[in-house]
Design an enzyme around this catalytic site. Structure first.
Site, PDB file in Angstrom:
ATOM      1  CE  LYS A   1      -4.482  -1.544   1.346  1.00 31.29           C
ATOM      2  NZ  LYS A   1      -4.316  -2.958   1.759  1.00 31.29           N
TER       3      LYS A   1
ATOM      4  CD  GLU B   1     -10.687   4.764   1.449  1.00 29.93           C
ATOM      5  OE1 GLU B   1     -10.451   5.967   1.175  1.00 29.93           O
ATOM      6  OE2 GLU B   1     -10.080   3.813   0.917  1.00 29.93           O
TER       7      GLU B   1
ATOM      8  CB  SER C   1      -0.200  -8.190  -1.298  1.00 27.57           C
ATOM      9  OG  SER C   1      -0.995  -9.071  -0.528  1.00 27.57           O
TER      10      SER C   1
HETATM   11  C1  LIG Z   1      -5.194  -4.001   1.447  1.00 26.26           C
HETATM   12  C2  LIG Z   1      -4.466  -5.270   1.137  1.00 26.26           C
HETATM   13  C3  LIG Z   1      -4.826  -6.085   0.038  1.00 26.26           C
HETATM   14  C4  LIG Z   1      -6.024  -5.821  -0.830  1.00 26.26           C
HETATM   15  O1  LIG Z   1      -5.990  -4.640  -1.551  1.00 26.26           O
HETATM   16  P1  LIG Z   1      -5.744  -4.609  -3.136  1.00 26.26           P
HETATM   17  O2  LIG Z   1      -6.047  -3.206  -3.498  1.00 26.26           O
HETATM   18  O3  LIG Z   1      -6.673  -5.587  -3.762  1.00 26.26           O
HETATM   19  O4  LIG Z   1      -4.333  -4.976  -3.364  1.00 26.26           O
HETATM   20  C5  LIG Z   1      -4.059  -7.216  -0.228  1.00 26.26           C
HETATM   21  N1  LIG Z   1      -3.010  -7.542   0.549  1.00 26.26           N
HETATM   22  C6  LIG Z   1      -2.637  -6.793   1.607  1.00 26.26           C
HETATM   23  C7  LIG Z   1      -1.471  -7.235   2.423  1.00 26.26           C
HETATM   24  C8  LIG Z   1      -3.345  -5.631   1.942  1.00 26.26           C
HETATM   25  O5  LIG Z   1      -2.978  -4.904   3.004  1.00 26.26           O
END
Ligand SMILES: *Cc1c(COP(=O)(O)O)cnc(C)c1O
Length: 401
Positions: free
Chosen positions: A94, A116, A382
């Protein structure tokens, strides 16, 4: 299946095929229009690019490694590379977007940031860059989420952000989003709204995708160095709104031979009534300013989604993903809560990496693919699992998840 060649960017009006656009109340028009007119010009400035790249390197810790996961690969008889977004500052992808947007906000002359947040991950990433730049930060968060996510609320406060509870509706993410929009309408001149995924009115889906595209830009160069080819056979990523997937797919979108695999959260099961598998359950509709697939009732009421992972617990997907789904360019799979938890434990035991529950959905999808030793798979990890330890502890204690 014949796969359509798709382009990376939306048209002038923000459309990817029939998805996207900007459906906003008239009072938001000046804010969104200012952003639309100026975002590309600002992002292309040399000074902007230099500051963005420097911060990604020295503050976020990029490039994130591309790690050949040996024991996981052996299990699937293939080569699996993990793109380690979990190693970024604040623990997920993020921050790639919030760093970019804070620099954009500064150049637009904004002195106040609103955001948000659901579980607090985007709120923390936003509060972090506001502290970095000494800019006022207000984060709207559902009252129920504030109770459930105490550690992230504490982080945001320590970083100097004001956390404002949203007390209407279900007191969760959708209500926090409504409060943020209301704030923006009331403060059109000095405030920038940092949206956390590839959702919202044009130009947000495109600008967030561009900031996250550093993921696939690095992946291509790293693959070339490690394997001699820039192209994998598969790229896998989880999808909530779709920002890590958009970033992981971006520089492969026009390479038709690369299979793009998006993994949604099936919760208790796609047809259980407790799911967030938007492409499987949704219909075209308008949510938070753009046309996409939306989970909704016959008369268009947004359905409350469910996923064990707060980041995937969203009743829509970004318009780019709606287009990738419709055109067949990407394959959409899903993993249940139980499958994601099992995959999280498996990755931890095989590789010594505790993933975020969101990322564990992408790992779980490996079971659904026919992979062989000729394949090269890139899986976007992610985020890291520190924030999910309470859930993992309940599993180890044999309780209900
Ligand atoms: C917020 C989040 C997501 C989901 O958000 P996307 O916009 O779909 O990437 C996925 N993995 C993690 C670790 C997150 O914090």
């Amino acid at each position: 299946m014949i796969k359509e060649r798709v382009s990376t960017s939306p048209d002038e009006r923000g459309y990817y095929g029939k998805f996207g656009g900007a459906f906003i109340p008239e009072m938001l028009y000046p804010n969104v229009e200012e952003l639309r007119r100026r975002y590309l010009e600002i992002m292309h400035e040399a000074a902007f690019q230099m500051e963005y790249r420097d911060l990604l390197r020295d503050y976020v810790g990029r490039p994130s490694p591309l790690y050949l996961a040996g024991r996981l690969s052996a299990k699937y008889n293939t080569r699996i590379y993990l793109k380690r977004e979990d190693l970024n500052h604040t623990g997920a992808h993020k921050i790639n977007n919030t760093i970019g947007q804070i620099l954009l906000a500064q150049r637009l002359g904004k002195r106040r940031i609103i955001a948000e947040t659901g579980a607090g991950q985007h709120g923390v990433a936003t509060a972090t860059v506001c502290a970095l730049k000494g800019i006022e930060c207000i984060v709207y968060m559902g009252e129920k989420d504030i109770e459930r996510q105490a550690p992230n609320v504490a982080r945001m406060k320590m970083l100097g952000a004001k956390v404002v509870p949203a007390t209407s509706g279900s007191k969760t993410l959708k209500d926090a989003t409504n409060e943020a929009i209301r704030d923006w309408i009331n403060n059109p001149v000095d405030t920038h709204y940092i949206i956390g995924s590839v959702v919202g009115p044009h130009p947000y889906p495109d600008l967030v995708a561009r900031f996250q595209s550093v993921i696939s830009e690095e992946t291509r160069a790293q693959l070339k160095e490690k394997t001699g080819s820039e192209l994998p056979t598969h790229v896998i990523a989880c999808v909530g709104g779709g920002s890590n997937a958009a970033g992981a797919f971006y520089h492969f979108l026009e390479e038709g031979e690369v299979e793009l695999i998006a993994v949604e959260a099936a919760g208790h099961g796609i047809h259980s009534g407790m799911s967030a598998a938007t492409t499987q359950l949704g219909k075209p509709g308008i949510l938070h300013g753009s046309r996409s697939y939306v989970m909704q009732t016959e008369d268009g009421q947004v359905v409350e989604p469910h996923s064990i992972s707060a980041g995937l617990d969203y009743p829509g997907i970004g318009p780019l993903h709606a287009y990738l789904f419709d055109s067949g360019r990407a394959t959409f799979l899903s993993a249940t809560d139980d499958e994601a938890v099992a995959a999280a434990f498996e990755l931890t035991r095989l590789e010594g990496i505790i993933p975020a529950l969101e990322s564990a959905h992408a790992v779980a999808a490996l079971d659904q693919l026919q992979l062989n030793e000729q394949d090269t798979v890139v899986l976007c990890l992610s985020g890291r699992g520190d924030k999910d330890m309470a859930t993992y502890m309940r599993v180890m204690e044999g309780g209900n998840i």
